[in-house]
Each structure stands twice: as C-alpha cells, then as structure tokens.
Design a protein around this motif. Structure first.
Motif, short mmCIF file in Angstrom:
data_model
loop_
_atom_site.label_atom_id
_atom_site.label_comp_id
_atom_site.label_asym_id
_atom_site.label_seq_id
_atom_site.Cartn_x
_atom_site.Cartn_y
_atom_site.Cartn_z
N LYS A 1 -64.06 -5.27 4.47
CA LYS A 1 -65.29 -4.96 3.76
C LYS A 1 -65.15 -5.10 2.24
CE LYS A 1 -64.72 0.11 3.45
NZ LYS A 1 -64.99 0.25 2.02
N ASP A 2 -63.92 -5.03 1.73
CA ASP A 2 -63.69 -5.18 0.30
C ASP A 2 -62.71 -6.34 0.08
OD1 ASP A 2 -65.35 -2.92 -0.56
OD2 ASP A 2 -63.85 -1.67 0.40
N ASP A 3 -61.83 -6.20 -0.88
CA ASP A 3 -60.81 -7.21 -1.10
C ASP A 3 -59.61 -6.91 -0.21
OD1 ASP A 3 -59.35 -9.30 -2.30
OD2 ASP A 3 -58.55 -7.99 -3.86
N LEU A 4 -58.77 -7.90 0.04
CA LEU A 4 -57.51 -7.66 0.72
C LEU A 4 -56.70 -6.63 -0.06
CD1 LEU A 4 -56.56 -11.36 1.52
CD2 LEU A 4 -57.37 -9.66 3.17
N ALA A 5 -56.11 -5.68 0.65
CA ALA A 5 -55.27 -4.64 0.04
C ALA A 5 -56.01 -3.83 -1.01
CB ALA A 5 -54.01 -5.26 -0.58
N ALA A 6 -57.32 -3.69 -0.85
CA ALA A 6 -58.10 -2.99 -1.86
C ALA A 6 -57.88 -1.48 -1.85
CB ALA A 6 -59.60 -3.27 -1.67
N HIS A 7 -57.31 -0.95 -0.79
CA HIS A 7 -57.20 0.50 -0.67
C HIS A 7 -55.75 0.92 -0.48
CE1 HIS A 7 -61.56 0.79 -0.75
NE2 HIS A 7 -61.60 -0.21 0.10
N THR A 8 -55.39 1.46 0.66
CA THR A 8 -54.06 2.05 0.87
C THR A 8 -52.94 1.07 0.58
OG1 THR A 8 -55.03 3.47 2.57
CG2 THR A 8 -52.63 3.27 2.54
N SER A 9 -53.10 -0.18 0.99
CA SER A 9 -51.98 -1.12 0.93
C SER A 9 -51.63 -1.59 -0.47
CB SER A 9 -52.26 -2.32 1.84
OG SER A 9 -52.28 -1.91 3.19
N SER A 10 -52.45 -1.30 -1.46
CA SER A 10 -52.06 -1.60 -2.84
C SER A 10 -51.75 -0.32 -3.61
CB SER A 10 -53.17 -2.37 -3.57
OG SER A 10 -54.37 -1.60 -3.61
N ALA A 11 -51.70 0.81 -2.90
CA ALA A 11 -51.48 2.10 -3.55
C ALA A 11 -50.22 2.78 -3.06
CB ALA A 11 -52.69 3.01 -3.31
N SER A 12 -49.25 1.98 -2.63
CA SER A 12 -47.99 2.54 -2.13
C SER A 12 -47.03 2.77 -3.29
CB SER A 12 -47.36 1.58 -1.12
OG SER A 12 -46.74 0.49 -1.78
N SER A 13 -45.84 3.24 -2.96
CA SER A 13 -44.78 3.39 -3.97
C SER A 13 -44.02 2.09 -4.17
CB SER A 13 -43.81 4.50 -3.57
OG SER A 13 -44.43 5.77 -3.60
N LYS A 14 -44.48 1.00 -3.57
CA LYS A 14 -43.92 -0.35 -3.75
C LYS A 14 -42.49 -0.44 -3.21
CE LYS A 14 -47.56 -0.47 -6.50
NZ LYS A 14 -48.88 -0.71 -5.92
N LEU A 15 -42.20 0.23 -2.12
CA LEU A 15 -40.84 0.28 -1.61
C LEU A 15 -40.74 -0.28 -0.20
CD1 LEU A 15 -39.67 3.82 -2.79
CD2 LEU A 15 -39.31 1.60 -3.90
#
Length: 509
Positions: free
Chosen positions: A39-53
C-alpha cells in the motif's frame, strides 16, 4: 482473460516488507506466477526501522531461545555472502562493570554464541582490556574490561528492494502504492481488488500470502473473519541518530541495569545510531513515532557509558517501527519471542499468514513459506535461495562466496580504477548501494558531467533516474530515507526539491 485491469496469478502476496519481498522472490524463482502489492513504498514501515543488524540475537540466549538463535546464526554468513555490498561483518564491544551479569556467565554465553552454528569467516569472541583497546577511549574510565564478538550490519531497506528486484527479474509483478481493498474467496481462487493512483485492478490468485506485518491480523480477519490463534504483540522500537560519538569502526552493545539491551553503532560516516527501545504499542500503525521519554531514555543510557554526553537537542534524526511479534505471554516487550510462525488456512483457496519474525531469518521464513504453498499449487521445485546472490551481490562471479565478504575492499579498489573520475566517497557509496550493478548505473558514462545535474547534495540525476526506473522510487522520501540515507546529509528543503524533480520527470514522460 488478463488485461491491465485483470491479472491471473498463482500467488498474491500482500505486504512489501522483508517477508513479503522474500517470499515473492523465492516463489517466483520456483516458477510460480507472483503478484506482490504494497500500500505504500517497499520497506516503508517495520523493515526500514530495524537496528540494521544481521545477528543471532545474543540477548535471546537469556530467554532460552536456543532454536531461534541457532537458526539466525546459521543465516548470518549465508546472507553476508549473498549481498556483501549492503551487508558487512561488524565487531561488537560489550563493556562490563560490577552491576552486570558475572564474567563467567558472559563468557559462557559468548562461547555458546560462537559454537551454536558454523562460522567460516566471522571471528570468535574474546575478552579485552578497554584501556588499551581502540573502543575503550570513547567510554568512561570506569569501564576497564569488556568482550568483543561478531555479528553483521545490513542496509535493511535496500535488502527489501533487492529481494523485490530479484522477484521481478524472475517474473513477479511488484505493485507499490497499491492497496488490497477487498478479498473474496471460493474453493479455488481468491479475488482481490487492488487500488492504486490510476484506479483499481482485479487479481485472481490461487493462493494468498498475508505478509502484512503489523497489519497481518487485520488482513486475516477481513479475508476470513478469523483471528490468529496466537495474537500478534505489537512492539514499538525507536532509534536516535546523533553526531558521531567515536572514531573507530566497532559497535557497542550495552547491557543496561534495567535489563534492556541497547546498541550504539557507527552510522553514515558522520553519526552514531543508538537504539532500540521495546514498548507495547496500540496506536495508529501509519503514524509511528518516537516519544520524548524514549529520546530521553536513549540519551541517558548513552551518557552512562560514553564520555561525550548527549542531550535530546543533539538528536539529528529518529525513526520508529512496530514489530509484529507472536504473543508468548512474556512479561516484558523485550522478552517477547522474535521467532516466526506460519499459519495455513486451507478451508478454501489457501491462505498463508506470516506471524512474527526478524530480519535475519527472512530468507528461511520465505523458504519455509514457499515449501508450504508450492505443493498445494502443483509445484515441486526445490528451495534455491541459499545458493543465490541478491542483485549486485555477485562481486566475483555468479554464486555467493566468502570472497565477496572478505575481499570487498579489493573489489572496491577495482571500481575506483574503472571510474577514476568518481570522487572516492561517491564511488564508495555507489559500490555499497549497488554492488556489481554499479555498471548499470554508470553505463557509458565517462565523467561527472554525464551524471547530470546535482538535484540535492550528493544526489545526481543519473542515480535518481536509476532509482525511479529500476527500484520503484516515486517520492523524495523513497530516495532520501530508504534507497539511501542522503536525507541525513542533504539539508533542509531537499525533499521538496527532489519531489519537484520527480514530478517534472513524470510529466515529461
């Protein structure tokens, strides 16, 4: 009959986060017809808000999650080999003081962490004297001893995009800014209405995959009238970004006296990333934001360890996401399991719902999900992603190899020799973002003037055009905060300038 307003497919995936994109890639690679809508952009929510690990989850050992940790540890090197441009090994420093767990217990935990899964290139853990270690200089003098261990760093939003590109290259249709607004089911098919800016499209699918993340329970109920057998626990995690607190390349893991684990990591050359918090969340899933108490907490925690004190006024950026975890009756949000569960409903056309999960285990989750649905669709193709590079990850040939990880520096030097006219910081950023596909970005270009105008600091027209053409970027935020982190460097007004450029390009097309 298929047409622009009607699509026939084997699998409809709802959700463009890491799990949805991973499942679309795996399924398309096995020869299934796949449509993914987000419904939005790819990784617009949880998946771009991780600790990047990319990590096993050292802290999960305290909660006896040995199966999850083993599974995640086994995936670390698989993932690092598949995309060594957007992932890299990272050494973590754990300072120790008298208020923490005893040394013998930490040593035992690290030994277990080192041995639960095979390691080919990640070094093991060790005890260090902080007064003589590079990472000790930034810490307060009271921290004299510590431990060092290995995990990995990942550009989380780019990981999602690369999975989507791989899915598309294997025949999948990836539809961003496209919401699934209705679902109907009979014995053989799901009929879905997908709404987008130009109207709507009807999709008839033999199988539905609910990978909607925090919205998974809502989608499940709207599709079948059922609730998950085990509820989703929505946990908000927030991070802050501050000017750089240390000069070296190590990251820190802090075991706070309140029982929480917080990381402090080098970020975008000029900054330090600190997080995460773990709070139960009941608010609007489309408007998740850090609170003032969370900012204050992360600043206070940082000040307990680092010599250089920070205050909320020093925070240059924040981000927050909601993780959908499987409810396991844990007393605290931090203790809730990060493992995943796949729920199958075969009472009509099949529906698979993804519950929980963590970014490190996305590939295994996708593999298990497609193992479940493929036979139901008459597809007997086997799993394949463990031996495949993600787009751009084939630095030294077509198959994943340790060489891509341990010799990334030499590959980067080759890029600099091929493109001597690129400033080194820009060459490094392009190499890290696009890997071998830097050749597509820079094809037939022989000087900076051929990259086109600089739209905002650090972003030339050639890269913006590449992201619009190949990576579904339609708005400035897609480019500045997900496809890159140029938003941290570009300055005020950059989003408006870039949105205007995208609008002009769209009108011209």
């Amino acid at each position: 009959m298929e047409g622009p307003d009607h699509i026939e497919t084997d699998v409809l995936v709802v959700g463009g986060g890491i799990n949805g994109a991973g499942i679309a890639r795996d399924a398309a690679g096995r020869g299934l017809r796949v449509v993914l809508c987000e419904k939005d952009d790819l990784a617009a929510h949880t998946s771009s808000a991780s600790s990047k690990l990319i990590h096993g989850g050292l802290r999960y050992l305290e909660h006896y999650e040995f199966r999850l940790v083993r599974k995640a540890l086994a995936e670390r090197e698989v993932l690092l080999r598949s995309a060594p441009h957007i992932m890299r090994p990272l050494r973590f420093v754990m300072p120790h003081d008298s208020g923490q767990r005893p040394v013998w217990l930490i040593r035992a935990g690290l030994y277990l962490y080192d041995t639960l899964a095979r390691r080919e290139f990640l070094p093991g853990s060790e005890a260090v004297a902080l007064r003589s270690h590079a990472a000790g200089e930034a810490l307060k003098d009271s921290f004299t001893r510590g431990f060092v261990y290995s995990d990995g760093w990942v550009d989380d939003a780019r990981l999602v995009v690369l999975n989507a590109i791989a899915a598309r290259e294997r025949g999948a249709s990836i539809l961003t800014r496209t919401a699934c607004t209705s679902l109907k089911r009979d014995a053989r098919y799901w009929t879905a209405t997908l709404a987008h800016a130009h109207g709507s499209t009807q999709v008839r699918a033999r199988c539905l995959v609910n990978a909607a993340g925090p919205w998974a329970a809502q989608l499940l109920q709207s599709a079948s009238g059922a609730r998950p057998r085990r509820a989703l626990r929505l946990i908000k995690g927030s991070h802050i970004v501050v000017p750089r607190l240390f000069e070296h390349d190590y990251a820190y893991i802090f075991q706070h006296p309140d029982g929480r684990i917080v990381f402090a990591m080098p970020y975008e050359q000029e900054f330090t990333l600190i997080g995460t918090t773990d709070l139960d969340y009941e608010g609007d899933l489309d408007r998740v934001a850090i609170s003032e108490p969370e900012i204050a907490y992360l600043c206070q925690l940082s000040n307990r360890y680092f010599k250089r004190a920070i205050a909320p006024a020093d925070v240059v950026w924040t981000y927050s996401g909601v993780r959908p975890l499987v409810e396991d009756d844990a007393a605290s949000a931090a203790a809730a399991t990060r493992d995943f569960r796949l729920a199958m409903d075969a009472s009509g056309a099949p529906m698979l719902t993804v519950l929980g999960g963590k970014i490190t285990t996305f590939r295994k989750l996708a593999e298990e999900a497609v193992d479940r649905i493929a036979p139901m669709l008459g597809n007997r193709s086997g799993a394949w992603t463990a031996a495949a590079c993600l787009p751009g990850g084939d630095l030294f040939g077509g198959s994943p190899s340790n060489r891509g990880v341990v010799e990334f520096g030499s590959w980067l030097e080759g890029v600099r020799r091929r493109y001597p006219w690129l400033p080194q910081p820009l060459a490094t950023r392009y190499a890290r973002a696009y890997g071998s596909r830097i050749e597509v970005l820079l094809a037939r270009r022989q000087g900076m003037h051929e990259l086109g105008p600089q739209i905002v600091p650090g972003l030339y027209a050639a890269e913006a055009e590449y992201l619009v053409k190949y990576e579904w970027a339609t708005r400035a935020a897609d480019i500045l905060w997900r496809r890159s982190k140029l938003g941290l460097h570009a300055g005020a007004g950059s989003e408006q300038l870039l949105d205007e450029w995208i609008a002009q390009r769209t009108r011209a097309a």
